[in-house]
Design a protein around this motif. Structure first.
Motif, PDB file in Angstrom:
ATOM      1  N   GLN A 106     -31.358  36.022  34.758  1.00 17.96           N
ATOM      2  CA  GLN A 106     -30.155  35.193  34.725  1.00 17.96           C
ATOM      3  C   GLN A 106     -29.193  35.874  33.752  1.00 17.96           C
ATOM      4  N   LEU A 107     -28.063  36.317  34.266  1.00 16.15           N
ATOM      5  CA  LEU A 107     -27.147  37.123  33.456  1.00 16.15           C
ATOM      6  C   LEU A 107     -26.556  36.367  32.279  1.00 16.15           C
ATOM      7  N   TYR A 108     -26.637  35.043  32.284  1.00 20.77           N
ATOM      8  CA  TYR A 108     -26.194  34.258  31.135  1.00 20.77           C
ATOM      9  C   TYR A 108     -26.954  34.666  29.873  1.00 20.77           C
ATOM     10  N   SER A 109     -28.116  35.250  30.048  1.00 22.28           N
ATOM     11  CA  SER A 109     -28.906  35.722  28.905  1.00 22.28           C
ATOM     12  C   SER A 109     -28.133  36.737  28.073  1.00 22.28           C
ATOM     13  N   LEU A 110     -27.200  37.438  28.704  1.00 23.56           N
ATOM     14  CA  LEU A 110     -26.430  38.480  28.017  1.00 23.56           C
ATOM     15  C   LEU A 110     -24.939  38.116  27.951  1.00 23.56           C
ATOM     16  N   ARG A 111     -24.669  36.817  27.881  1.00 18.92           N
ATOM     17  CA  ARG A 111     -23.278  36.352  27.847  1.00 18.92           C
ATOM     18  C   ARG A 111     -22.492  36.933  26.678  1.00 18.92           C
ATOM     19  N   ASN A 112     -23.155  37.109  25.519  1.00 20.77           N
ATOM     20  CA  ASN A 112     -22.446  37.672  24.364  1.00 20.77           C
ATOM     21  C   ASN A 112     -22.129  39.146  24.581  1.00 20.77           C
ATOM     22  N   GLN A 113     -23.044  39.861  25.232  1.00 18.10           N
ATOM     23  CA  GLN A 113     -22.789  41.271  25.523  1.00 18.10           C
ATOM     24  C   GLN A 113     -21.653  41.420  26.531  1.00 18.10           C
ATOM     25  N   PHE A 114     -21.601  40.543  27.535  1.00 20.62           N
ATOM     26  CA  PHE A 114     -20.485  40.576  28.484  1.00 20.62           C
ATOM     27  C   PHE A 114     -19.151  40.405  27.745  1.00 20.62           C
ATOM     28  N   LYS A 115     -19.144  39.488  26.779  1.00 22.29           N
ATOM     29  CA  LYS A 115     -17.913  39.185  26.044  1.00 22.29           C
ATOM     30  C   LYS A 115     -17.514  40.319  25.117  1.00 22.29           C
ATOM     31  N   LEU A 116     -18.484  40.891  24.398  1.00 21.25           N
ATOM     32  CA  LEU A 116     -18.180  41.880  23.367  1.00 21.25           C
ATOM     33  C   LEU A 116     -18.113  43.312  23.895  1.00 21.25           C
ATOM     34  N   ARG A 117     -18.953  43.622  24.881  1.00 24.53           N
ATOM     35  CA  ARG A 117     -19.056  45.009  25.350  1.00 24.53           C
ATOM     36  C   ARG A 117     -18.493  45.211  26.764  1.00 24.53           C
ATOM     37  N   GLY A 118     -18.265  44.135  27.468  1.00 24.28           N
ATOM     38  CA  GLY A 118     -17.681  44.237  28.803  1.00 24.28           C
ATOM     39  C   GLY A 118     -18.722  44.265  29.908  1.00 24.28           C
ATOM     40  N   VAL A 119     -18.221  44.112  31.130  1.00 23.89           N
ATOM     41  CA  VAL A 119     -19.109  44.021  32.295  1.00 23.89           C
ATOM     42  C   VAL A 119     -19.836  45.329  32.584  1.00 23.89           C
TER      43      VAL A 119
END
Length: 281
Positions: free
Chosen positions: A30-43
């Motif tokens: 579940q990609l929500y597990s890396l929601r902070n990485q999506f926000k800080l480092r991008g898709v």
């Protein structure tokens, strides 16, 4: 004599193999597990990280400021398969046509909801509203070849008659239009038994979130929430995984997704994958 002894050993080995078990599902994330990485480092960076884990199946919870078309392209470039996705309850009620369109664009096989908007304590009126909402959404998605599901979150286990509102929800939704995703933490946390619930409704569960609850955390709460730091590496918490997987595989759960909401999820996910790979019982 040697022939008889050899036959005995073969039979004994076969019997032992039948008695043993192992996790045989394909593990997704579940990609929500890396929601902070999506926000800080991008898709792009975050999806590269997902691929580096050796994962191919993913479940979505938004597209992180990209259009569905753009996000699907990023997934395709990395060979990541978007099996399922979560959509807000409110959108199912007021924006259903667009939800169906987005789910099709993303190539989802399953589209569902992980939270029913409700007051502090989930009640029967809210449960009945969810039943109507889910049946309608399920019918619309089925027409597009997509299976609708609801992801339980713990608060649904309010007592009702001889059971709980979760029983009311499952029995009130139409099997041909509504399936279910079990998040095992949100079954254990309110004091329920995942294996028993799987077997109680054996034809309804299609998906599962793999999540472990930190040892020592009290259960029995119907709040639907706990400190995200209580999400721990699979196998180090309170879950009886052999019992859960035996039941899940018996009733035919089709897809398993690690969901780790902790702030250390990026470090814990590889360890959870290793645990699943080596789990035997």
């Amino acid at each position: 004599m040697k022939t008889i002894l050899s036959l005995f050993l073969v039979l004994a080995t076969a019997a032992s193999a039948l008695a043993d078990g192992a996790f045989t599902g394909t593990t997704g994330l579940q990609l929500y597990s890396l929601r902070n990485q999506f926000k800080l480092r991008g898709v792009p960076w975050t999806l590269d990280r997902v691929k580096s884990f050796g994962i191919t199946e993913v479940e979505l919870a938004g597209t992180y400021n990209l259009s569905p078309e753009e996000f699907k392209k990023e997934l395709d470039q990395r060979g990541l398969i978007p099996v399922s996705g979560h959509f807000p309850y409110g959108r199912l009620k007021t924006d259903l046509d667009k939800v169906v369109s987005e789910a099709k664009t993303l190539g989802l096989k399953y589209a569902g909801c992980a939270w029913i908007d409700h007051k502090e304590s989930f009640d029967e009126a809210e449960c009945q509203d969810a039943i109507a909402t889910f049946n309608k959404a399920g019918e619309a998605l089925a027409a597009a070849g997509i299976t609708f599901f609801y992801h339980c979150h713990g608060y649904e286990f309010e007592k009702h008659a001889d059971g709980t509102l979760m029983d009311v929800l499952i029995k009130g939704t139409k099997p041909e239009f509504v399936s279910y995703e079990m998040d095992v933490l949100w079954v254990i946390f309110p004091g329920q038994d995942p294996a028993a619930l799987l077997e109680k409704y054996p034809t309804r569960w299609k998906l599962m979130h793999l999540k472990d609850l930190k040892k020592g955390v009290a259960t029995g709460s119907l709040s639907g929430g706990t400190d995200v730091k209580n999400d721990v590496t699979l196998g180090t918490g309170q879950m009886n995984w052999p019992s859960i997987f035996t039941a899940a595989q018996k009733v035919g759960v089709k897809h398993f997704f690690i969901e780790d909401e902790s702030p250390t999820s990026e470090d814990q996910i590889p360890n959870s994958l290793s645990f699943l790979k080596n789990l035997k019982w």
